[in-house]
Write a protein that holds these residues in place. Structure first.
Motif, PDB file in Angstrom:
ATOM      1  N   ALA A  76       0.865  -1.167   0.103  1.00 53.51           N
ATOM      2  CA  ALA A  76      -0.165   0.025   0.054  1.00 53.51           C
ATOM      3  C   ALA A  76       0.799   1.159   0.168  1.00 53.51           C
ATOM      4  CB  ALA A  76      -0.839   0.044   1.164  1.00 53.51           C
ATOM      5  N   ALA A  77       1.844   1.057   0.806  1.00 49.37           N
ATOM      6  CA  ALA A  77       2.848   2.257   0.930  1.00 49.37           C
ATOM      7  C   ALA A  77       3.496   2.724  -0.765  1.00 49.37           C
ATOM      8  CB  ALA A  77       3.754   2.283   1.756  1.00 49.37           C
ATOM      9  N   LYS A  78       3.865   1.649  -1.289  1.00 44.18           N
ATOM     10  CA  LYS A  78       4.272   1.678  -2.677  1.00 44.18           C
ATOM     11  C   LYS A  78       3.360   2.444  -3.470  1.00 44.18           C
ATOM     12  CE  LYS A  78       7.402  -0.629  -5.941  1.00 44.18           C
ATOM     13  NZ  LYS A  78       8.069  -1.969  -6.171  1.00 44.18           N
ATOM     14  N   GLN A  79       2.229   1.941  -3.554  1.00 43.76           N
ATOM     15  CA  GLN A  79       1.377   2.028  -4.387  1.00 43.76           C
ATOM     16  C   GLN A  79       0.923   3.701  -4.211  1.00 43.76           C
ATOM     17  OE1 GLN A  79      -2.417  -0.174  -4.039  1.00 43.76           O
ATOM     18  NE2 GLN A  79      -2.240  -0.867  -6.050  1.00 43.76           N
ATOM     19  N   GLN A  80       0.785   4.121  -2.700  1.00 42.73           N
ATOM     20  CA  GLN A  80       0.704   5.476  -2.564  1.00 42.73           C
ATOM     21  C   GLN A  80       1.763   6.499  -2.975  1.00 42.73           C
ATOM     22  OE1 GLN A  80       0.188   6.274   1.637  1.00 42.73           O
ATOM     23  NE2 GLN A  80      -0.834   8.198   1.155  1.00 42.73           N
ATOM     24  N   GLU A  81       3.094   5.738  -2.940  1.00 41.77           N
ATOM     25  CA  GLU A  81       4.298   6.605  -3.303  1.00 41.77           C
ATOM     26  C   GLU A  81       4.156   6.726  -4.873  1.00 41.77           C
ATOM     27  OE1 GLU A  81       8.933   5.200  -4.017  1.00 41.77           O
ATOM     28  OE2 GLU A  81       8.064   5.231  -1.628  1.00 41.77           O
ATOM     29  N   GLN A  82       3.745   5.605  -5.492  1.00 40.63           N
ATOM     30  CA  GLN A  82       3.883   5.838  -7.190  1.00 40.63           C
ATOM     31  C   GLN A  82       2.798   6.747  -7.539  1.00 40.63           C
ATOM     32  OE1 GLN A  82       3.078   1.640  -8.468  1.00 40.63           O
ATOM     33  NE2 GLN A  82       5.284   1.462  -8.402  1.00 40.63           N
ATOM     34  N   GLU A  83       1.476   6.905  -6.670  1.00 39.94           N
ATOM     35  CA  GLU A  83       0.479   7.668  -6.958  1.00 39.94           C
ATOM     36  C   GLU A  83       0.702   9.192  -6.700  1.00 39.94           C
ATOM     37  OE1 GLU A  83      -2.743   6.789  -4.780  1.00 39.94           O
ATOM     38  OE2 GLU A  83      -3.519   4.847  -5.951  1.00 39.94           O
ATOM     39  N   GLN A  84       1.854   9.491  -5.876  1.00 41.07           N
ATOM     40  CA  GLN A  84       2.247  10.777  -5.332  1.00 41.07           C
ATOM     41  C   GLN A  84       3.125  11.343  -6.567  1.00 41.07           C
ATOM     42  OE1 GLN A  84       3.164  10.688  -1.442  1.00 41.07           O
ATOM     43  NE2 GLN A  84       1.010  10.828  -0.633  1.00 41.07           N
ATOM     44  N   GLU A  85       4.058  10.341  -7.035  1.00 42.78           N
ATOM     45  CA  GLU A  85       5.006  10.721  -7.923  1.00 42.78           C
ATOM     46  C   GLU A  85       4.507  11.722  -9.255  1.00 42.78           C
ATOM     47  OE1 GLU A  85       7.194   7.601  -9.711  1.00 42.78           O
ATOM     48  OE2 GLU A  85       8.003   6.972  -7.700  1.00 42.78           O
TER      49      GLU A  85
END
Length: 189
Positions: free
Chosen positions: A108-117
């Motif tokens: 979930a953290a990785k997905q959120q990080e990708q969405e914020q890029e």
């Protein structure tokens, strides 16, 4: 013989009336009667080592597993081998749940990080087509009529006959490539 009989009881170990504590609470009660603080602390540590379970108010015993932060009901002051096996199985399940929740959290953290890029900004999508501007029908008809009249006058192909059509094609190509604007011509002074 009477003297020997009198000396005998003093050497005899009187353990039958000095019974060992049955559980942690009895052991702790005896430890509390120790003379010094150091002896009490040592006796309580021994009680913790001897008895894993604690007495419940309604009867029975409970075992607290600090690794799982959870209590288990047990039959006696210490878990039986079957109870210990059950506690160990529950600990293995606990570790598996922890591992899975850590994986889910990391995902979930990785997905959120990708969405914020920041995503590359595109004005158009690859499938989107921008329509070319169409000429007004009156101009289109006039251009076709002019082209038809020029080509009718020429009997055989020559540069003078083909020049207007070539010029129109080049102008159309310029409009499509560079837009509908034409460069402004400077005034002669």
């Amino acid at each position: 013989m009477a003297v020997v009989f009198m000396l005998q009881p003093s050497r005899a170990v009187a353990g039958w009336w000095n019974r060992a504590p049955a559980d942690f609470e009895e052991c702790a009660e005896l430890a509390g009667k120790a003379a010094t603080q150091q002896e009490r602390t040592s006796a309580l540590a021994d009680c913790n080592a001897k008895f894993a379970g604690r007495r419940k108010p309604g009867g029975g015993y409970t075992y607290y597993d600090f690794l799982q932060d959870r209590s288990f009901d047990i039959a006696g002051p210490n878990p039986t081998p079957e109870e210990q096996r059950y506690i160990d199985q529950q600990y293995a399940l606990y570790l598996e749940r922890q591992r899975r929740s850590n994986i889910v959290a990391a995902f979930a953290a990785k997905q959120q990080e990708q969405e914020q890029e920041p995503q590359p900004v595109s004005l158009r999508t690859p499938t989107e087509r921008v329509p070319l501007p169409q000429a007004r029908p009156s101009k289109l008809i006039a251009n076709q009529a002019a082209n038809n009249s020029r080509t009718r006058d020429c009997v055989k192909p020559s540069l003078s006959c083909e020049w207007p059509r070539l010029s129109e094609t080049i102008n159309d190509l310029k409009k499509r490539l560079f837009g509908a604007t034409t460069p402004a011509k400077g005034k002669k002074s």
